[in-house]
Motif scaffolding. Structure first.
Motif, PDB file in Angstrom:
ATOM      1  N   GLY A 232       0.792  -1.093  -0.126  1.00 44.24           N
ATOM      2  CA  GLY A 232      -0.159  -0.068   0.199  1.00 44.24           C
ATOM      3  C   GLY A 232       1.053   1.280   0.014  1.00 44.24           C
ATOM      4  O   GLY A 232       0.569   2.264  -0.662  1.00 44.24           O
ATOM      5  N   ILE A 233       1.991   1.248   0.849  1.00 43.23           N
ATOM      6  CA  ILE A 233       2.916   2.362   0.656  1.00 43.23           C
ATOM      7  C   ILE A 233       3.408   2.796  -0.558  1.00 43.23           C
ATOM      8  O   ILE A 233       3.604   3.743  -1.012  1.00 43.23           O
ATOM      9  CB  ILE A 233       3.777   2.116   1.868  1.00 43.23           C
ATOM     10  N   ILE A 234       3.928   1.433  -0.996  1.00 41.08           N
ATOM     11  CA  ILE A 234       4.423   1.729  -2.455  1.00 41.08           C
ATOM     12  C   ILE A 234       3.628   2.193  -3.465  1.00 41.08           C
ATOM     13  O   ILE A 234       4.027   2.933  -4.225  1.00 41.08           O
ATOM     14  CB  ILE A 234       5.065   0.395  -2.889  1.00 41.08           C
ATOM     15  N   CYS A 235       2.585   1.635  -3.322  1.00 46.17           N
ATOM     16  CA  CYS A 235       1.440   2.111  -4.433  1.00 46.17           C
ATOM     17  C   CYS A 235       1.004   3.784  -4.198  1.00 46.17           C
ATOM     18  O   CYS A 235       0.702   4.373  -5.142  1.00 46.17           O
ATOM     19  CB  CYS A 235       0.176   1.271  -4.262  1.00 46.17           C
ATOM     20  N   ILE A 236       1.159   3.974  -3.118  1.00 45.24           N
ATOM     21  CA  ILE A 236       0.893   5.545  -2.720  1.00 45.24           C
ATOM     22  C   ILE A 236       1.850   6.329  -3.199  1.00 45.24           C
ATOM     23  O   ILE A 236       1.757   7.429  -3.863  1.00 45.24           O
ATOM     24  CB  ILE A 236       0.712   5.760  -1.217  1.00 45.24           C
ATOM     25  N   ARG A 253      -2.724   7.265 -15.421  1.00 45.54           N
ATOM     26  CA  ARG A 253      -1.541   7.450 -16.020  1.00 45.54           C
ATOM     27  C   ARG A 253      -0.962   6.020 -16.316  1.00 45.54           C
ATOM     28  O   ARG A 253      -0.605   5.331 -15.521  1.00 45.54           O
ATOM     29  CB  ARG A 253      -0.441   8.312 -15.459  1.00 45.54           C
ATOM     30  N   PRO A 254      -0.400   5.881 -17.722  1.00 46.53           N
ATOM     31  CA  PRO A 254       0.135   4.643 -18.104  1.00 46.53           C
ATOM     32  C   PRO A 254       1.260   4.239 -17.107  1.00 46.53           C
ATOM     33  O   PRO A 254       1.743   3.316 -16.766  1.00 46.53           O
ATOM     34  CB  PRO A 254       0.208   4.763 -19.323  1.00 46.53           C
ATOM     35  N   ARG A 255       2.073   5.516 -16.899  1.00 49.35           N
ATOM     36  CA  ARG A 255       3.553   5.135 -16.098  1.00 49.35           C
ATOM     37  C   ARG A 255       3.038   5.015 -14.734  1.00 49.35           C
ATOM     38  O   ARG A 255       3.954   3.883 -14.180  1.00 49.35           O
ATOM     39  CB  ARG A 255       4.293   6.477 -16.171  1.00 49.35           C
ATOM     40  N   SER A 260       3.068   0.517 -10.585  1.00 55.18           N
ATOM     41  CA  SER A 260       2.425  -0.131  -9.780  1.00 55.18           C
ATOM     42  C   SER A 260       2.444  -1.735  -9.933  1.00 55.18           C
ATOM     43  O   SER A 260       2.758  -2.442  -9.124  1.00 55.18           O
ATOM     44  CB  SER A 260       0.924   0.336  -9.697  1.00 55.18           C
ATOM     45  N   ALA A 261       2.396  -2.063 -11.457  1.00 58.06           N
ATOM     46  CA  ALA A 261       2.486  -3.623 -11.663  1.00 58.06           C
ATOM     47  C   ALA A 261       3.737  -3.996 -11.278  1.00 58.06           C
ATOM     48  O   ALA A 261       3.951  -5.199 -10.712  1.00 58.06           O
ATOM     49  CB  ALA A 261       2.293  -3.493 -12.932  1.00 58.06           C
ATOM     50  N   LEU A 268       5.318  -9.487  -4.423  1.00 60.55           N
ATOM     51  CA  LEU A 268       4.981 -10.923  -4.593  1.00 60.55           C
ATOM     52  C   LEU A 268       6.183 -11.941  -4.634  1.00 60.55           C
ATOM     53  O   LEU A 268       6.294 -12.754  -4.058  1.00 60.55           O
ATOM     54  CB  LEU A 268       3.982 -11.012  -5.911  1.00 60.55           C
ATOM     55  N   PHE A 269       7.176 -11.490  -5.327  1.00 64.01           N
ATOM     56  CA  PHE A 269       8.483 -12.181  -5.257  1.00 64.01           C
ATOM     57  C   PHE A 269       9.172 -12.386  -3.877  1.00 64.01           C
ATOM     58  O   PHE A 269       9.518 -13.663  -3.656  1.00 64.01           O
ATOM     59  CB  PHE A 269       9.551 -11.780  -6.381  1.00 64.01           C
TER      60      PHE A 269
END
Length: 279
Positions: A232-236, A253-255, A260-261, A268-269
């Motif tokens: 969540g922090i990373i996505c923010i 925005r695509p970037r 986020s992906a 996940l890794f």
């Protein structure tokens, strides 16, 4: 919080030096009476510090009441469990205790909270009751940090008082804080992470964001479920764009979607390949 926290650090350091000098060669710990004396001495110092440094009377009473309640649960779980066994106490506590003992005696490599407790045991001795007291201190510290976070958010005083009262006296958290379990340190790390996340949101300093991420990764190492908080922090951090006077979300925005992906794949890794919160 800074003054009280600094005093507690000095108290713990002095006690560590004392215990290290007292433990005989070949022994893992001192008798419970020594640790009980240290706990009571530390508790008196902490309560007096709160009384003489805290200007908010309601917060002072809540904090002292929550601390005393946790001490009650601590001693009950240690000496009165044959009368009534507190929820969540028992098997998990003993598992951490014996895993930490294996780390010390057999040079095993149990990770997570067992590893942290074994590190603590190298300093204070392998004492369940003192390990529980350290968890109580972490719990009280988390509540102090919560108050600072609420202050940053400019929450109304009456609402802030209610939130702090719940944090101090909610039964499940109070019980977990007094047991030899990982929950206290996890909550403490999440409180630290949340505080620095709010600081970053308000001032935009990269240091605060990195400290928030570091604390959340520490919590995820202890319990794999906390990896969602890190994500969540990373996505923010990826999704917000600095605007005049603060931040604004820009999710489409695509970037932003690509970043986020990538972040999700990295988390996940780590979750699938690292030993997060197994013991």
């Amino acid at each position: 919080w800074s003054g009280t926290g600094n005093l507690q650090i000095w108290n713990i350091a002095i006690e560590a030096l004392f215990v290290n000098m007292m433990i005989p060669d070949g022994e893992l710990a001192l008798g419970d009476s020594v640790y009980i004396t240290l706990i009571l001495l530390n508790s008196v110092i902490l309560i007096l510090t709160i009384v003489f440094t805290c200007r908010d009377r309601s917060y002072c009473l809540f904090l002292i009441g929550g601390f005393v309640l946790r001490l009650f649960f601590l001693f009950w779980s240690e000496y009165c469990s044959d009368i009534f066994l507190l929820p969540n106490s028992g098997a998990d506590e003993m598992t951490y205790y014996y895993n930490a003992m294996s780390n010390l005696v057999k040079d095993k490599e149990f990770t997570g909270y067992a590893m942290l407790f074994s590190w603590q045991a190298r300093i204070f001795g392998l004492s369940k009751i003192y390990g529980k007291f350290v968890n109580v201190l972490l719990s009280i510290s988390a509540i102090m940090i919560l108050r600072k976070t609420l202050t940053l958010l400019d929450i109304r005083n009456n609402l802030r008082t209610r939130v702090l009262a719940i944090a101090c006296f909610i039964p499940n958290y109070a019980i977990l804080s007094a047991l030899l379990l990982r929950e206290s340190i996890i909550v403490f790390l999440i409180a630290v992470s949340s505080y620095f996340l709010i600081c970053w949101w308000k001032n935009g300093k990269l240091r605060d964001l990195l400290l928030s991420l570091l604390a959340s990764v520490g919590a995820a190492w202890l319990h794999s479920g906390m990896i969602t908080y890190t994500l969540g922090i990373i996505c923010i951090a990826i999704s917000v764009q600095k605007a005049s006077g603060g931040f604004r979300f820009d999710l489409l925005r695509p970037r932003t979607i690509l970043r986020s992906a990538i972040a999700f794949c990295i988390v996940l890794f780590l979750l699938m390949n690292l030993n997060f919160g197994i013991t």
